[in-house]
Design a protein around this motif. Structure first.
Motif, PDB file in Angstrom:
ATOM      1  N   VAL A  10      57.038  50.152  61.999  1.00 12.32           N
ATOM      2  CA  VAL A  10      57.511  50.001  63.376  1.00 12.32           C
ATOM      3  C   VAL A  10      57.702  51.379  63.989  1.00 12.32           C
ATOM      4  N   ARG A  11      57.655  51.427  65.319  1.00 12.10           N
ATOM      5  CA  ARG A  11      57.877  52.704  65.990  1.00 12.10           C
ATOM      6  C   ARG A  11      59.376  52.942  66.115  1.00 12.10           C
ATOM      7  N   THR A  12      59.843  54.083  65.685  1.00  9.16           N
ATOM      8  CA  THR A  12      61.255  54.395  65.882  1.00  9.16           C
ATOM      9  C   THR A  12      61.340  55.760  66.539  1.00  9.16           C
ATOM     10  N   SER A  13      61.418  55.752  67.846  1.00 11.05           N
ATOM     11  CA  SER A  13      61.684  57.025  68.514  1.00 11.05           C
ATOM     12  C   SER A  13      63.177  57.028  68.814  1.00 11.05           C
ATOM     13  N   LEU A  14      63.879  57.892  68.093  1.00  9.29           N
ATOM     14  CA  LEU A  14      65.340  57.827  68.066  1.00  9.29           C
ATOM     15  C   LEU A  14      65.953  58.416  69.324  1.00  9.29           C
ATOM     16  N   PRO A  15      67.086  57.877  69.755  1.00  2.30           N
ATOM     17  CA  PRO A  15      67.808  58.494  70.873  1.00  2.30           C
ATOM     18  C   PRO A  15      68.509  59.763  70.413  1.00  2.30           C
ATOM     19  N   ALA A  16      68.917  60.574  71.356  1.00  5.01           N
ATOM     20  CA  ALA A  16      69.621  61.813  71.016  1.00  5.01           C
ATOM     21  C   ALA A  16      71.113  61.638  71.253  1.00  5.01           C
ATOM     22  N   MET A  22      53.929  48.395  64.972  1.00  6.33           N
ATOM     23  CA  MET A  22      52.731  49.160  65.290  1.00  6.33           C
ATOM     24  C   MET A  22      51.498  48.358  64.883  1.00  6.33           C
ATOM     25  N   LEU A  23      50.620  48.141  65.851  1.00  3.14           N
ATOM     26  CA  LEU A  23      49.401  47.392  65.575  1.00  3.14           C
ATOM     27  C   LEU A  23      48.217  48.344  65.561  1.00  3.14           C
ATOM     28  N   GLU A  24      47.070  47.799  65.201  1.00  5.82           N
ATOM     29  CA  GLU A  24      45.869  48.641  65.177  1.00  5.82           C
ATOM     30  C   GLU A  24      45.525  49.115  66.587  1.00  5.82           C
ATOM     31  N   GLY A  25      44.969  50.287  66.652  1.00  3.68           N
ATOM     32  CA  GLY A  25      44.515  50.807  67.939  1.00  3.68           C
ATOM     33  C   GLY A  25      45.643  51.209  68.864  1.00  3.68           C
ATOM     34  N   ASN A  26      46.711  51.790  68.289  1.00  2.00           N
ATOM     35  CA  ASN A  26      47.802  52.335  69.086  1.00  2.00           C
ATOM     36  C   ASN A  26      48.475  51.337  70.013  1.00  2.00           C
ATOM     37  N   ARG A  27      48.424  50.082  69.655  1.00  2.00           N
ATOM     38  CA  ARG A  27      49.139  49.111  70.474  1.00  2.00           C
ATOM     39  C   ARG A  27      50.434  48.741  69.770  1.00  2.00           C
ATOM     40  N   PHE A  28      51.358  48.241  70.531  1.00  2.00           N
ATOM     41  CA  PHE A  28      52.641  47.871  69.947  1.00  2.00           C
ATOM     42  C   PHE A  28      52.903  46.389  70.125  1.00  2.00           C
ATOM     43  N   GLY A  29      53.412  45.783  69.090  1.00  2.00           N
ATOM     44  CA  GLY A  29      53.706  44.358  69.144  1.00  2.00           C
ATOM     45  C   GLY A  29      55.152  44.116  69.512  1.00  2.00           C
ATOM     46  N   GLU A  30      55.668  43.005  69.030  1.00  6.24           N
ATOM     47  CA  GLU A  30      57.053  42.656  69.339  1.00  6.24           C
ATOM     48  C   GLU A  30      58.021  43.490  68.516  1.00  6.24           C
TER      49      GLU A  30
END
Lengths: 151, 183
Positions: free
Chosen positions: A45-51, A73-81
């Protein structure tokens, strides 16, 4: 005459003894082996953390167990639920968290759960996960953040 | 028949390359070591609710309610407030010592309740929580400055194994993560 002025200095060895070099290196090696924490999970999963500013360091890294929450994170730089990842798999049903955490806390009662949650995730999901943690009585948590500014 | 002359075999393992092997391993571990320590906001979740035990009664004045709605508007004890002003309000609440009627009796009784709606983005949630934590850091730093003339981190470093952390005892962090508002 020649017998009196023989050179005396040649007797000591000129080389540095290298026999103990492997020992020194091994000592360093063992130190790094012991302190190394390898990245054991692959992020799904994408985790871009807050500061945040008022942060503390977790000293006991061995006690930390991570929960990742973010868009899958899905194939081809797409994001799912938005999904929850524990260890190396995505948790399909939030009810499973209870069991997973229950087993983990039995092994290490002082465990700290560190949340690595994406900035965009709605807090509702976070609350649901926390409700599960409360069921498993794993109450020590940490919201993992980036350090804000230069302080 | 003449006896074969025994050739003496070298009995030692050559150790000259040992250092090289060890170096190689050393470099591998050096490269894979992660030095950055994880940092974040440490919290304690409330224990599981027990149906047989009534929740402890808290005087209204000791409780500072912080509500955040889905669009990030903050209500502190029923009044709109900008996120930047939360810190001062929490400091005022905790260090009131019974002076103003709507704020806490003493720091030990003061509780900050933090509640958000379910669709608030996590980034804002952390922002507000950070402000509340920041208030406590400020309070503790000030008190440590008062009694020892150093900030809290230095004071903590000076404490021995069995010494009591006076600052922590006087100003315990009591943030309650309440059940969220539905919707």
């Amino acid at each position: 005459m020649s017998a009196h002025f023989k050179k005396k200095s040649a007797k000591t060895s000129q080389e540095i003894p290298t026999a103990s070099l492997p020992d020194i290196i091994f000592m360093l090696l063992i130190f790094f082996m012991v302190t190394t924490v390898m990245r054991e999970t692959e992020l799904l999963v994408r985790t871009s953390l807050p500061a945040a500013e008022a942060v503390e360091k977790i000293e006991e890294k061995r006690l930390v167990s991570y929960i990742y929450v973010g868009p899958e994170m899905l194939e081809g730089n797409r994001f799912g639920e938005n999904s929850v990842q524990i260890d190396d798999a995505i948790v399909d049903d939030l009810f499973e968290i209870r069991n997973i955490m229950y087993h983990k806390i039995l092994e290490e009662p002082r465990m700290i759960i560190s949340f690595r949650v994406d900035k965009e995730v709605e807090t509702g999901l976070l609350y649901d996960v926390q409700a599960e943690l409360r069921e498993a009585e794993t109450l020590r948590i940490n919201y993992s953040t980036m350090r804000e500014g230069g302080s | 028949m003449p006896l074969k002359k025994r050739t003496r075999r070298q009995a030692e393992i050559p150790t000259a390359t040992m250092a090289d092997i060890a170096f190689l391993l050393l470099i591998f571990f050096l490269v894979t070591t992660t030095i950055n320590v994880d940092s974040g906001i440490y919290m304690q979740l409330p224990p599981k609710l027990d149906a047989n035990v009534d929740p402890p009664e808290i005087q209204k004045r000791n409780l500072l309610n912080i509500l955040v709605n889905n669009s990030g508007d903050v209500l502190v004890d029923g009044q709109f407030m900008a996120i930047d002003n939360i810190r001062a309000e929490v400091v005022k609440h905790v260090t009131n010592e019974g002076r103003l009627p709507n704020y806490s009796d003493n720091p030990d009784a003061a509780i900050v309740s933090f509640k958000t709606e379910r669709r608030l983005p996590y980034g804002v949630y952390i922002n507000v929580l950070d402000e509340i934590r920041g208030a406590y850091v400020e309070i503790r730093d000030n008190y440590a400055q008062e009694i020892r003339g150093v900030n809290y981190a230095t004071y903590k470093g000076q404490l021995g194994e069995d010494d009591e952390d006076e600052v922590k005892t006087k100003y315990p962090i009591k943030i309650s993560l309440a059940e969220p508002e539905p919707g």
